[in-house]
Design an enzyme around this catalytic site. Structure first.
Site, short mmCIF file in Angstrom:
data_model
loop_
_atom_site.label_atom_id
_atom_site.label_comp_id
_atom_site.label_asym_id
_atom_site.label_seq_id
_atom_site.Cartn_x
_atom_site.Cartn_y
_atom_site.Cartn_z
CD GLU A 72 -5.14 -4.11 9.08
OE1 GLU A 72 -5.01 -3.96 7.85
OE2 GLU A 72 -5.91 -3.41 9.78
CG ASP A 128 -2.00 -1.14 1.08
OD1 ASP A 128 -1.80 -2.04 0.25
OD2 ASP A 128 -3.00 -1.12 1.80
#
Length: 817
Positions: free
Chosen positions: A787, A552
């Site tokens: 996460e 990302d």
């Protein structure tokens, strides 16, 4: 004589042959005219053909993105059916649900749980249904789940705990029976809440539901569907003191509207005259009796503690010895639990490594959440190529896949799934083969796989619109080659007919996928690669995103161009070429080309030429780059022309380049710099390995007490927002999938003959301990696996529970790389 000859020899005006008729000047004046006409007609015809051919070509270009690969699928159309795979037909495949059951069929009836707390005074009452971080549950997740037969989950709400359990039992022709139980227990017995548990069944398309009422109480739902035949969902009578029952018989336009339909049908009843707060019940039949019913809900309300059961029975089971309820359910559950515990410690030998009971239970929960979150989806992706002005629908396809996070990412992600199956494949290789086959069967004629699969109305309802469309120039790391390394070696070793058949079906699709990467993602320089999908016009981003890499906002070159070289992608293709060579060799196919490519991409001299920065003393991307960029708010425009509107106030900040970029190595140290090490490409005796190992251990770079951070503290974009509003993601946080790869590489180099074995072994020991201790600490404190984790405090961050690749902690604990 031909008509043409007769016409030319006929006398003109009855005077015999005319001399003038045969004069060359007249002949030349007529013949070219006819020829030109013929040529014109031919040209028009050829033009029409070309236009038609061009239109067909354009149509083929437009349709390519949505055309399946012209190769037999790995899976037969009925491979997920009850007839072919009864053990995995039913399951907890509604990944986004706190508890939900469905089959692996295109339009399965679904069963689910909703619940609410009565007498809270809130209007409307908070109704739990889909996993949602906004519900702020203290914790929830599967404590035990074997991926097939049973599961047990604890859900901690504000003042009580729900325990959801299910057990399956084979039999008949349609996937057998199953039963579920929900126990509701208050934290404080002196202040018990009053809770409504609501189990429902709904149809997704074809089928029939017939509610069965006994003295106005919903006792069961009889039904029929093509895949299930006749069935019955029973609601045994609840024995809780003072329990009240109500129900709903209704129709829902589609599955993502079930909660809305139920809320609209909820009524207020005066159950307890002493209470001034409202009591919410379902109001019975909400549609006329002559209208089709596709949504039926059974509600039980009682003061805690109490429990309820639901029993699904297939009409095709003719020799049912007893009902799977009560003691029969309990005995079956305990048998499965015992088998699971024994198998778990055999697969992941944690006890032998000195872990405590609590630590082993943590590992069981991490694993169980991964396999308990496997979903089954059916639908079409929304895709687009450069030849399509608007997105188009992919073909309808099933997908059996794990999901990264039940509340936040309950859908299939291509690069996540490779990491998921590193764990799943060691528990049950047949599940992994099934998952990988489903993914590869979604490949189009170009060899492209949509990197994010959002199939069905429920999955699409969880995704913001801007992320739905998948574009066929965009890749994702081919991480399936990670679990395939082990799976293929095992299949080659076993050499069974079933495994040979699977490999033979797998190979053409892997070949097409591999070829797609080597045509669509290549760089300008020989043996270089470049991620597509970076936006050079993204002026609001400090560093344009590289979503396709999976990392990302990890910093790449500041100004994307076609001259970029991405070291991580090159390493992924080095891994892929080696696995392709192994498969081709085992099948007696042409393996030499894959082997040559593997040797080329793992050649350390060539790797160093393309990606080793002498200035940075690290492996680096290459591109048009400058470190001197910042975000600034645009200055207001002065001296407006008459009639010209002033720009809006408080415009978003945009990127300002303070120094002209140039083609150079991008000397930003972090996960990307490690890829030649992570994928074990650096030679064990290379001095560059020594440099990498020392950099790993450096606290000012990547080392923390909790794991390796994603970006060096010395990097200018370390923990920086990428836009005015987007917080850092891969710019310092600790990610477990990359730490797993690092530990696997350290383990490899500690066992490879070379001068740095002991150094690698020492770093391995410390890093493994840091990761396991921190995940355990967070789990005990928060109830969740996260996460990612803060590199400053070790605190869990992002979505939770995140039992996708963060569940690799189980393999880390068991030292299975």
């Amino acid at each position: 004589m031909s008509k043409e000859v007769r016409r030319r020899s006929r006398p003109r005006d009855g005077l015999g042959p005319s001399k003038s008729y045969s004069r060359p000047s007249q002949k030349s004046s007529k013949t070219p005219g006819g020829l030109l006409t013929k040529l014109a007609i031919s040209a028009v015809a050829a033009g029409v053909v070309l236009v038609i051919a061009y239109m067909r070509y354009q149509t083929s270009l437009k349709s390519a993105v949505k055309t399946p690969l012209q190769s037999p699928t790995i899976l037969a159309d009925n491979s997920s059916s009850a007839a072919e795979n009864p053990d995995r037909f039913w399951g907890t495949y509604r990944s986004h649900m706190y508890f939900g059951m469905k089959t692996r069929s295109k339009a399965s009836p679904v069963v689910g749980l909703m619940w609410l707390t009565q007498f809270t005074g809130q209007m409307p009452p908070p109704l739990r249904h889909w996993c949602d971080q906004g519900d702020r549950l203290q914790r929830y997740g599967w404590m035990l789940h074997d991926g097939v037969n049973f599961g047990s989950q604890d859900i901690h709400d504000s003042t009580y705990m729900l325990r959801t359990q299910f057990v399956k039992r084979p039999g008949g022709q349609h996937g057998g029976d199953w039963s579920a139980r929900v126990k509701a227990v208050p934290y404080n017995p002196n202040k018990p809440a009053t809770v409504s548990l609501m189990f429902y069944m709904a149809l997704d398309g074809q089928g029939q539901l017939a509610p069965q009422l006994t003295k106005k109480r919903l006792s069961s739902i009889k039904g029929y569907s093509e895949e299930l035949g006749h069935f019955e969902l029973k609601f045994p009578k609840n024995t809780a003191t003072g329990a009240r029952n109500s129900h709903l018989i209704s129709h829902s336009p589609q599955l993502d509207k079930l909660k809305d339909v139920l809320m609209a049908s909820m009524a207020v009843d005066a159950w307890d005259k002493k209470r001034t707060l409202p009591y919410f019940v379902l109001n019975g039949r909400a549609i006329p009796s002559d209208q089709p019913t596709n949504f039926v809900v059974h509600q039980v309300t009682a003061t805690l503690p109490f429990e309820m059961e639901v029993v699904f029975e297939s009409g095709s089971v003719t020799n049912r010895r007893d009902t799977l309820a009560g003691n029969v359910f309990e005995n079956a559950l305990q048998n499965h639990v015992s088998s699971f515990n024994e198998r778990f410690l055999k697969t992941f030998p944690l006890k032998e490594r000195g872990y405590s009971v609590n630590e082993i239970n943590f590992a069981k929960a991490a694993f169980s959440n991964m396999v308990g979150s496997i979903g089954y989806f059916y639908g079409s992706s929304l895709v687009q190529s450069i030849y399509n002005e608007e997105p188009v629908e992919y073909w309808q396809t099933p997908l059996y896949t794990g999901v990264p996070s039940r509340p936040f990412f309950p859908r299939g992600f291509l690069w996540d799934e490779g990491f998921h199956n590193l764990l799943i494949s060691q528990w049950d290789p047949s599940i992994s083969k099934d998952i990988i086959a489903h993914w590869l069967d979604t490949m189009n004629i170009e060899g492209w796989i949509p990197r994010e699969q959002i199939l069905g109305v429920e999955a699409r309802a969880k995704v913001p619109g801007e992320f739905v469309v998948q574009r066929n120039k965009n890749a994702n790391p081919p991480t399936f080659f990670l679990p395939l390394q082990r799976l293929i070696k095992d299949m080659i070793k076993s050499n069974t007919l079933k495994d040979r058949t699977f490999l033979s079906a797998l190979y053409p699709r892997l070949k097409a996928w591999y070829s797609w990467y080597n045509s669509s993602q290549v760089g300008k320089d020989p043996s270089s690669y470049r991620w597509r999908g970076r936006d050079a016009t993204a002026v609001k981003q400090l560093n344009p995103l590289t979503l396709t890499s999976g990392l990302d906002d990890y910093p790449r070159s500041s100004h994307p161009t076609d001259d970029e070289r991405h070291v991580d992608l090159r390493c992924w293709l080095a891994l892929a070429s080696g696995v392709m060579a192994d498969i081709a060799r085992s099948l007696a196919k042409d393996w030499e080309e894959y082997d040559r490519t593997h040797k080329l991409l793992t050649d350390n001299d060539l790797l160093d030429k393309l990606h080793w920065s002498e200035q940075g003393q690290q492996y680096s991307d290459y591109g048009f780059h400058t470190d001197r960029v910042k975000l600034e708010r645009p200055k207001p425009q002065l001296n407006l022309q008459p009639g010209q509107r002033p720009p809006p106030m408080n415009q978003d900040k945009i990127r300002v380049t303070q120094e002209e970029p140039k083609n150079q190595f991008v000397n930003i140290f972090g996960y990307v710099s490690l890829f030649p090490f992570l994928l074990k490409i650096v030679e064990p005796d290379s001095p560059k390995l020594y440099k990498i190992l020392n950099d790993l251990k450096n606290p000012s770079l990547l080392w923390t007490d909790y794991g390796l951070r994603s970006l060096s503290q010395s990097a200018k974009l370390y923990n920086r927002y990428n836009t005015e509003h987007d917080p850092p993601y891969w710019r310092g946080a600790i990610w477990i999938n990359m730490n797993y790869l690092a530990l696997g590489a350290l383990d490899f180099y500690s066992r490879s003959r070379g001068p740095y074995q002991n150094l690698a072994a020492s770093i391995y020991k410390d890093l493994r301990k840091n990761i396991v201790d921190n995940l355990m600490t967070n789990y005990e404190k928060t109830g969740y696996i996260w996460e990612n984790y803060s590199d400053k405090t070790g605190e869990g961050k992002g979505s939770h529970p995140f039992t996708g690749w963060s569940a690799l902690v189980v393999l880390i604990m068991g030292e299975r790389y």
